[in-house]
Design a protein around this motif. Structure first.
Motif, PDB file in Angstrom:
ATOM      1  N   SER A 467       0.835  -1.200   0.000  1.00  0.00           N
ATOM      2  CA  SER A 467       0.000   0.000   0.000  1.00  0.00           C
ATOM      3  C   SER A 467       0.870   1.251   0.000  1.00  0.00           C
ATOM      4  O   SER A 467       1.814   1.356   0.792  1.00  0.00           O
ATOM      5  N   HIS A 468       0.545   2.198  -0.870  1.00  0.00           N
ATOM      6  CA  HIS A 468       1.274   3.460  -0.978  1.00  0.00           C
ATOM      7  C   HIS A 468       0.336   4.626  -0.698  1.00  0.00           C
ATOM      8  O   HIS A 468      -0.817   4.639  -1.138  1.00  0.00           O
ATOM      9  N   GLN A 469       0.851   5.617   0.011  1.00  0.00           N
ATOM     10  CA  GLN A 469       0.134   6.883   0.204  1.00  0.00           C
ATOM     11  C   GLN A 469       1.102   7.998  -0.168  1.00  0.00           C
ATOM     12  O   GLN A 469       2.042   8.309   0.565  1.00  0.00           O
ATOM     13  N   PHE A 470       0.884   8.610  -1.332  1.00  0.00           N
ATOM     14  CA  PHE A 470       1.782   9.639  -1.826  1.00  0.00           C
ATOM     15  C   PHE A 470       1.310  11.020  -1.366  1.00  0.00           C
ATOM     16  O   PHE A 470       0.113  11.277  -1.209  1.00  0.00           O
ATOM     17  N   LYS A 471       2.273  11.900  -1.183  1.00  0.00           N
ATOM     18  CA  LYS A 471       1.984  13.290  -0.840  1.00  0.00           C
ATOM     19  C   LYS A 471       2.960  14.179  -1.594  1.00  0.00           C
ATOM     20  O   LYS A 471       4.171  13.927  -1.607  1.00  0.00           O
ATOM     21  N   VAL A 472       2.443  15.227  -2.208  1.00  0.00           N
ATOM     22  CA  VAL A 472       3.279  16.190  -2.918  1.00  0.00           C
ATOM     23  C   VAL A 472       2.907  17.581  -2.431  1.00  0.00           C
ATOM     24  O   VAL A 472       1.806  17.816  -1.919  1.00  0.00           O
ATOM     25  N   GLY A 473       3.835  18.514  -2.580  1.00  0.00           N
ATOM     26  CA  GLY A 473       3.534  19.865  -2.134  1.00  0.00           C
ATOM     27  C   GLY A 473       4.571  20.866  -2.585  1.00  0.00           C
ATOM     28  O   GLY A 473       5.667  20.504  -3.050  1.00  0.00           O
ATOM     29  N   THR A 474       4.213  22.120  -2.461  1.00  0.00           N
ATOM     30  CA  THR A 474       5.129  23.210  -2.765  1.00  0.00           C
ATOM     31  C   THR A 474       4.918  24.318  -1.739  1.00  0.00           C
ATOM     32  O   THR A 474       3.836  24.435  -1.145  1.00  0.00           O
ATOM     33  N   ASP A 475       5.951  25.124  -1.542  1.00  0.00           N
ATOM     34  CA  ASP A 475       5.929  26.166  -0.505  1.00  0.00           C
ATOM     35  C   ASP A 475       6.761  27.338  -1.016  1.00  0.00           C
ATOM     36  O   ASP A 475       7.929  27.169  -1.379  1.00  0.00           O
ATOM     37  N   PHE A 476       6.134  28.521  -1.056  1.00  0.00           N
ATOM     38  CA  PHE A 476       6.848  29.726  -1.460  1.00  0.00           C
ATOM     39  C   PHE A 476       6.773  30.747  -0.333  1.00  0.00           C
ATOM     40  O   PHE A 476       5.699  30.964   0.255  1.00  0.00           O
ATOM     41  N   ALA A 477       7.905  31.367  -0.002  1.00  0.00           N
ATOM     42  CA  ALA A 477       7.944  32.376   1.059  1.00  0.00           C
ATOM     43  C   ALA A 477       8.779  33.560   0.588  1.00  0.00           C
ATOM     44  O   ALA A 477       9.864  33.390   0.024  1.00  0.00           O
ATOM     45  N   HIS A 478       8.254  34.758   0.835  1.00  0.00           N
ATOM     46  CA  HIS A 478       9.002  36.001   0.578  1.00  0.00           C
ATOM     47  C   HIS A 478       9.159  36.739   1.899  1.00  0.00           C
ATOM     48  O   HIS A 478       8.181  36.986   2.613  1.00  0.00           O
ATOM     49  N   SER A 479      10.400  37.092   2.239  1.00  0.00           N
ATOM     50  CA  SER A 479      10.696  37.800   3.482  1.00  0.00           C
ATOM     51  C   SER A 479      11.406  39.104   3.172  1.00  0.00           C
ATOM     52  O   SER A 479      12.152  39.213   2.190  1.00  0.00           O
ATOM     53  N   ASP A 480      11.175  40.086   4.043  1.00  0.00           N
ATOM     54  CA  ASP A 480      11.802  41.395   3.871  1.00  0.00           C
ATOM     55  C   ASP A 480      12.255  41.899   5.238  1.00  0.00           C
ATOM     56  O   ASP A 480      11.540  41.736   6.237  1.00  0.00           O
ATOM     57  N   TYR A 481      13.438  42.500   5.283  1.00  0.00           N
ATOM     58  CA  TYR A 481      14.007  43.019   6.521  1.00  0.00           C
ATOM     59  C   TYR A 481      14.504  44.428   6.259  1.00  0.00           C
ATOM     60  O   TYR A 481      15.451  44.639   5.507  1.00  0.00           O
ATOM     61  N   ASP A 482      13.848  45.400   6.889  1.00  0.00           N
ATOM     62  CA  ASP A 482      14.247  46.800   6.805  1.00  0.00           C
ATOM     63  C   ASP A 482      14.761  47.192   8.183  1.00  0.00           C
ATOM     64  O   ASP A 482      13.985  47.194   9.152  1.00  0.00           O
ATOM     65  N   GLY A 483      16.044  47.505   8.311  1.00  0.00           N
ATOM     66  CA  GLY A 483      16.604  47.709   9.641  1.00  0.00           C
ATOM     67  C   GLY A 483      17.565  48.876   9.739  1.00  0.00           C
ATOM     68  O   GLY A 483      18.068  49.398   8.742  1.00  0.00           O
ATOM     69  N   ARG A 484      17.790  49.253  11.011  1.00  0.00           N
ATOM     70  CA  ARG A 484      18.780  50.273  11.340  1.00  0.00           C
ATOM     71  C   ARG A 484      19.501  49.824  12.596  1.00  0.00           C
ATOM     72  O   ARG A 484      18.863  49.434  13.579  1.00  0.00           O
ATOM     73  N   VAL A 485      20.829  49.875  12.585  1.00  0.00           N
ATOM     74  CA  VAL A 485      21.649  49.470  13.722  1.00  0.00           C
ATOM     75  C   VAL A 485      22.642  50.576  14.040  1.00  0.00           C
ATOM     76  O   VAL A 485      23.355  51.061  13.153  1.00  0.00           O
ATOM     77  N   ASP A 486      22.668  50.973  15.302  1.00  0.00           N
ATOM     78  CA  ASP A 486      23.596  52.004  15.766  1.00  0.00           C
ATOM     79  C   ASP A 486      24.354  51.444  16.969  1.00  0.00           C
ATOM     80  O   ASP A 486      23.732  51.015  17.949  1.00  0.00           O
TER      81      ASP A 486
END
Length: 852
Positions: A467-486
């Motif tokens: 017996s087989h149980q197949f699973k497929v999938g895709t995942d897309f992520a967009h991240s953004d980092y706006d920073g200031r360091v002193d």
């Protein structure tokens, strides 16, 4: 009809509700049991067993029923093999339906119970009241399950022990409610899992991995901070249905990590009736020097759930306000408190669109202000930073059962998380031998967000060579980092009270960094033989920061060694690739530094400028190879034992190293770091008549490079960067014994004890220059030892309405007042060298819950 067999859940938690009353004729046994509860948890277990067995001959009733689904034409289809759970005050039982969809629970004690039924992609429930000498017939209709995200089909009867090779542990809702929890946070429950500890920095370390190396999910949506990689989300604990820890996530659906993963599931809204709970309405005063001075904490919380359209649309809303002062006992009376203020809000809408489709939308909001972050014996309030965080998570999830055992899950989530690090003084920051002075040197403004889209499809069972149980999938992520360091100047002051070194920094920097990540995966749950199941999968990850694509194959198996399916051998191996936190990608843009050395008269005699450089031309994704082997045995219907070994080798870890040549310096960021974790674990779970006992021993070693990036550029940054060294990781605890349980005691008491004993965490010796003396992390804190206990009891209120209920009780932490220091004077030039400070003594908390 054949009588169904009971299935024993091997997970170290169970669905148990407070209660468990005994007859008045057993008053002597009650007294013995109550004394045993407070004196010795193991004695308590024996007492519970003997007293409960004496009640076995009480009058009882029977429950039977049929599980079915309603087709589009109105006809009924019966559901074989569905899991049926019976939960109530005296007991917790499970069974499965037969070929005609029938189930039964014979000889059940009179009480009120709830029946929960689950099948692939479907769920149903019903409330029943058992009367002695009667038989209840309960039909239960299954509808699309709005919570579960995967289905598993086996060709034979389900074994008594889970066949999942990853060694996952699930903390059920009963434990979420009843376990002693000082600050009522769901992440405080994670250390109930063997191999999971809260490190000396206050962060959770799962299975030998740094906090930034693991995964953190809420309803399958990532809740990590895109900048630091650490978990960054709070939830009102009342909405938590279960917390799952997966040490080796062999399912290729899990990625962007090199450690373990935690996944929180929230409750599904009540489609049939409204329910409201309110608790923590009273504030706790702050006591200093025998007098009450202000408020120590105020944490009111309410949760409401109910139908907007019965059986179609349900909502859940939970809100809590948090004001907490956390003292450092070794500081002056009114200058010893870290202060946390914020609120957590969680809203969820569950919709049954059709018999096969459901929709869930949720929104979590969690701003907070933490004043005096990192306060300790050697860093007073004026020298610590304030951390202000603002975040929210919006998520939409759609389930479509395309067939009897196939499921399509679509999810879109958006997470925003902003953080500011500010100082409490503008005075120059100075590191002295005995203490710290001036305002914190690191000021940050971070604005981050992540948008993530996931599609997962699980096919129906296919039969060829098993017996087989197949699973497929895709995942897309967009991240953004706006920073200031002193970064402001830092001065090291020696025992002569003269400066001996100063760190000067360049101008403040600003940056805006983007990251796109895409993944696709394929998995197969294959049962080639009745006793053997294989989990095979591969995941591909693409990261725009490193501009690379990686393939990560994984495999695991479970082999039944005995015909009764009570002895299982499980093992697996997998390759994992981590994400690149965006603060790591910002390193070349951070302010540069210059190290200035002074002679004994305070005159400058050397100055070395450093340049921030990424070694070898660019960053790469860290990776790890993990494997485990485990043997599970169900000795009796009540006792399950586990013995297992796990190992993880991590390479390409981010590493900071200062280097000098010809009066010039380089602060190098590379993927040259590595670490490993090894663990041998033995665990026992004992369940009988609604009582649960979990005991485990873990022998482990966590070893690797120590110059972790977040240590120097995280929320509570360290100014001095010494050459890298290898040693025991800061959260290494070679020997750890853990005990916890839930017991129904006389007088309707629910007892939930927790006992933890482990080797003290390692630390390094330094001198007045902040240079390391001897091998890194060669010293250790004393052994940690704490016994916590929560006791609750349902009480009747003087209200005429029967639906108004309440529970009262208390929690006590470190019951035996063991000295567990959190600070040590590690400077060999100090007069207090090797002194231990800041132990948390015995602490009491009251509990009152009002429910409608």
């Amino acid at each position: 009809m054949n009588k169904p067999s009971k299935l024993i859940d091997p997970a170290p938690s169970s669905s148990i509700t407070p209660g468990g009353s005994l007859s008045l004729s057993a008053s002597t046994a009650r007294l013995v049991l109550l004394v045993a509860a407070l004196a010795n948890p193991f004695c308590l277990l024996l007492c519970v067993t003997s007293v409960q067995s004496a009640l076995a001959d009480m009058k009882s009733g029977d429950i039977r029923g049929t599980v079915f689904t309603v087709e589009s034409d109105g006809g009924r289809s019966f559901m074989p093999g569905a899991k049926v759970g019976l939960e109530g005050l005296p007991l917790s039982l499970q069974t499965v339906t037969d070929e005609q969809g029938n189930f039964s629970f014979p000889a059940v004690a009179p009480s009120t119970y709830r029946i929960e039924v689950n099948a692939p992609g479907l769920a149903g429930s019903a409330g029943v009241t058992v009367v002695a000498g009667t038989t209840l017939d309960v039909p239960i209709e299954l509808k699309i399950d709005a919570v579960k995200e995967s289905v598993t089909v086996t060709g034979a009867a389900e074994p008594a022990i889970s066949t999942d090779p990853s060694g996952q542990t699930v903390i059920e809702r009963s434990t979420v409610i009843n376990a002693p929890n000082k600050y009522d946070r769901f992440d405080s429950l994670l250390p109930l899992v063997p191999g999971v500890v809260r490190g000396p920095d206050g962060l959770i370390n799962m299975k030998g991995a740094r906090s930034s190396q693991g995964g953190a999910l809420v309803n399958s949506a990532s809740v990590t901070d895109p900048a630091t990689g650490n978990p960054a989300m709070n939830l009102p604990i009342d909405v938590v249905e279960a917390v799952k820890v997966i040490p080796d996530p062999y399912d290729p659906e899990y990625g962007r990590l090199t450690g373990a993963v935690s996944d929180v599931e929230t409750m599904t809204g009540n489609f049939n009736a409204f329910h409201l709970s309110v608790q923590n309405l009273l504030v706790r005063p702050r006591k200093r020097s025998g007098d009450f001075v202000g408020i120590e904490s105020a944490t009111p919380r309410f949760t409401v759930t109910g139908p907007l359209i019965k059986d179609k649309v349900a909502f859940t809303e939970s809100f809590e306000y948090r004001f907490i002062r956390m003292p450092v006992e070794s500081l002056p009376q009114l200058q010893r408190d870290m202060k946390l203020e914020g609120f957590n809000s969680f809203s969820q809408l569950d919709v049954n669109l059709t018999q096969r489709q459901s929709f869930t939308a949720s929104f979590a909001l969690y701003p907070q202000k933490l004043n005096y972050l990192g306060l300790n014996t050697f860093a007073p309030q004026t020298s610590t930073p304030d951390l202000h965080q603002r975040g929210y998570l919006a998520s939409i999830q759609h389930h479509y059962a395309t067939g009897a055992d196939s499921l399509l899950v679509s999810q879109l989530s958006y997470k925003r998380f902003d953080a500011d690090v500010t100082a409490n003084s503008n005075d120059p920051y100075r590191l002295l031998v005995e203490t710290t002075a001036g305002g914190f040197f690191n000021r940050q403004d971070r604005y981050t967000y992540r948008t993530e889209w996931q599609e997962t499809y699980q096919f129906g069972a296919r039969n060829f060579f098993g017996s087989h149980q197949f699973k497929v999938g895709t995942d897309f992520a967009h991240s953004d980092y706006d920073g200031r360091v002193d970064l402001l100047p830092v001065t090291i002051v020696g025992i002569s009270n003269f400066p001996i070194e100063r760190i000067n920094f360049g101008p403040a920097s600003r940056f805006d960094i983007h990251q796109n990540e895409i993944a696709w995966f394929l998995a197969d749950h294959w049962a080639p033989l009745q006793r053997l199941t294989l989990d095979l999968g591969v995941r591909f990850d693409r990261d725009s920061v490193t501009e690379s694509t990686h393939a990560a194959p994984r495999a695991g198996f479970a082999l039944m060694l005995t015909k009764d399916a009570k002895t299982l051998l499980k093992a697996g191996v997998g390759l994992f690739y981590d994400r690149v936190p965006l603060n790591v990608a910002s390193f070349p843009l951070l302010p540069k530094r210059t190290i200035v050395d002074f002679d004994s008269t305070g005159e400058i005699f050397d100055s070395v400028p450093y340049v921030n450089t990424v070694a070898n031309g660019g960053l790469r994704n860290p990776r790890s190879v993990g494997w485990n082997v485990e043997l599970d045995r169900q000795l009796t219907s009540a006792l399950t034992l586990r013995a297992g070994f796990q190992q993880r080798e991590t390479a390409r870890d981010f590493l900071l190293t200062p280097e000098t040549a010809f009066d010039r310096g380089i602060l190098s960021l590379s993927n040259g770091g590595s670490s490993f974790y090894r663990e041998f674990q033995t665990t026992g779970v004992y369940k009988i008549r609604g009582n649960t006992l979990n005991a485990s021993y873990v022998r482990s070693k966590a070893y690797g490079d120590l110059n972790d990036f977040n240590q120097f550029f995280g929320n509570n940054a360290v100014a001095v960067i010494e050459p890298n060294g290898r040693g025991r990781l800061p959260f290494d605890a070679p020997n750890r014994f853990l005990f916890w349980g839930q017991f129904n005691a006389p007088f309707k008491l629910m007892l939930a004890p927790t006992f933890e004993l482990h080797t003290g965490f390692p630390y390094s010796l330094i001198d007045q220059y902040r240079d390391f003396v001897g091998p890194r992390d060669s010293q250790r804190f004393p052994r940690f030892n704490s016994f916590d206990l929560q006791v609750t009891r349902p009480v009747k209120l003087p209200f005429p309405h029967k639906d108004i209920k309440s529970r009262v009780g208390f929690s006590v932490f470190n019951l035996f007042n063991h000295f567990n220091p959190r600070d040590v004077q590690s400077d060999i030039d100090s007069d207090r060298f090797a002194g231990l400070f800041n132990g948390v003594g015995r602490t009491f908390r009251g509990k009152f819950v009002l429910e409608f």
